[in-house]
Each structure stands twice: as C-alpha cells, then as structure tokens.
Design a protein around this motif. Structure first.
Motif, PDB file in Angstrom:
ATOM      1  N   VAL A  47       0.854  -1.186   0.000  1.00  0.00           N
ATOM      2  CA  VAL A  47       0.000   0.000   0.000  1.00  0.00           C
ATOM      3  C   VAL A  47       0.886   1.231   0.000  1.00  0.00           C
ATOM      4  O   VAL A  47       2.040   1.187   0.422  1.00  0.00           O
ATOM      5  N   GLU A  50       0.351   7.075   1.876  1.00  0.00           N
ATOM      6  CA  GLU A  50      -0.860   7.838   2.142  1.00  0.00           C
ATOM      7  C   GLU A  50      -1.984   6.922   2.622  1.00  0.00           C
ATOM      8  O   GLU A  50      -2.713   7.249   3.563  1.00  0.00           O
ATOM      9  N   GLU A  51      -2.135   5.754   1.954  1.00  0.00           N
ATOM     10  CA  GLU A  51      -3.165   4.802   2.368  1.00  0.00           C
ATOM     11  C   GLU A  51      -2.890   4.286   3.774  1.00  0.00           C
ATOM     12  O   GLU A  51      -3.801   4.170   4.595  1.00  0.00           O
ATOM     13  N   PHE A  52      -1.632   3.980   4.067  1.00  0.00           N
ATOM     14  CA  PHE A  52      -1.263   3.489   5.390  1.00  0.00           C
ATOM     15  C   PHE A  52      -1.579   4.525   6.454  1.00  0.00           C
ATOM     16  O   PHE A  52      -2.163   4.215   7.495  1.00  0.00           O
ATOM     17  N   ASP A  53      -1.200   5.785   6.200  1.00  0.00           N
ATOM     18  CA  ASP A  53      -1.453   6.851   7.176  1.00  0.00           C
ATOM     19  C   ASP A  53      -2.945   7.073   7.388  1.00  0.00           C
ATOM     20  O   ASP A  53      -3.393   7.326   8.507  1.00  0.00           O
ATOM     21  N   ALA A  54      -3.737   6.964   6.304  1.00  0.00           N
ATOM     22  CA  ALA A  54      -5.188   7.150   6.426  1.00  0.00           C
ATOM     23  C   ALA A  54      -5.800   6.046   7.292  1.00  0.00           C
ATOM     24  O   ALA A  54      -6.620   6.323   8.182  1.00  0.00           O
ATOM     25  N   VAL A  55      -5.399   4.811   7.073  1.00  0.00           N
ATOM     26  CA  VAL A  55      -5.930   3.698   7.870  1.00  0.00           C
ATOM     27  C   VAL A  55      -5.448   3.803   9.315  1.00  0.00           C
ATOM     28  O   VAL A  55      -6.204   3.525  10.250  1.00  0.00           O
ATOM     29  N   LYS A  56      -4.224   4.232   9.505  1.00  0.00           N
ATOM     30  CA  LYS A  56      -3.689   4.420  10.856  1.00  0.00           C
ATOM     31  C   LYS A  56      -4.504   5.474  11.616  1.00  0.00           C
ATOM     32  O   LYS A  56      -4.831   5.296  12.791  1.00  0.00           O
ATOM     33  N   GLU A  57      -4.849   6.556  10.922  1.00  0.00           N
ATOM     34  CA  GLU A  57      -5.663   7.606  11.541  1.00  0.00           C
ATOM     35  C   GLU A  57      -7.061   7.094  11.873  1.00  0.00           C
ATOM     36  O   GLU A  57      -7.602   7.383  12.941  1.00  0.00           O
ATOM     37  N   LEU A  58      -7.658   6.316  10.953  1.00  0.00           N
ATOM     38  CA  LEU A  58      -8.976   5.729  11.225  1.00  0.00           C
ATOM     39  C   LEU A  58      -8.931   4.805  12.436  1.00  0.00           C
ATOM     40  O   LEU A  58      -9.847   4.818  13.275  1.00  0.00           O
ATOM     41  N   ALA A  59      -7.876   4.016  12.548  1.00  0.00           N
ATOM     42  CA  ALA A  59      -7.747   3.102  13.687  1.00  0.00           C
ATOM     43  C   ALA A  59      -7.607   3.882  14.988  1.00  0.00           C
ATOM     44  O   ALA A  59      -8.196   3.512  16.013  1.00  0.00           O
TER      45      ALA A  59
END
Length: 84
Positions: A47, A50-59
């Motif tokens: 990934v 940007e995708e990793f950071d977005a999912v990290k923020e959602l978590a």
C-alpha cells in the motif's frame, strides 16, 4: 604505416561483433531481470504511504471512540448497580 593483414582485420571485426553481442546480451539480461522484479513486486500487496497513514488515523479514531464508549458503559453499569 599500417599494414593490411586480412587475418588481423578479420579478427578485429570478429572481436567488435563479439563485444556488441555481449553488450546486447547484458542489456537484455538486465531488462529481463528488471521486468521479473517488477512482476514480483506487483504480485505483492503493498500500500502507499498515504493509504497506510489514512488507515492508521482511522484506527486511532476508532480506538478513541471505543475508549469513550467503554467509559460511558462502565459509568452506566456502575449507576445501575448502585440503584439495585
């Protein structure tokens, strides 16, 4: 003065051809290896950052909401237990 020895001239031509062929083989091998590496990396599920950071923020947001809801539930359970 340069002598025109046919044997030497043919040998030089042969060596030039061999050098060109070897260079072509090396270039082709390098391109083939690069293509195989791209295929190998393409098969893996990477990934973007940007995708990793977005999912990290959602978590992190979900974790904070869970903690808030847990605290509310604990308070409601404590209130219910004291009223019984």
């Amino acid at each position: 003065m340069q002598s025109e020895n046919p044997f030497v001239a043919d040998f030089v031509k042969l060596m030039n051809s061999a050098a060109g062929t070897l260079a072509g083989v090396g270039r082709e091998a390098r391109e083939n290896a690069r293509e195989r590496f791209k295929e190998f990396m393409g098969d893996m599920d990477f990934v973007s950052r940007e995708e990793f950071d977005a999912v990290k923020e959602l978590a992190a947001t979900a974790r904070a909401e869970v903690e808030t809801l847990k605290a509310r539930l604990d308070a409601l359970e404590a209130k219910q237990n004291t009223s019984i």
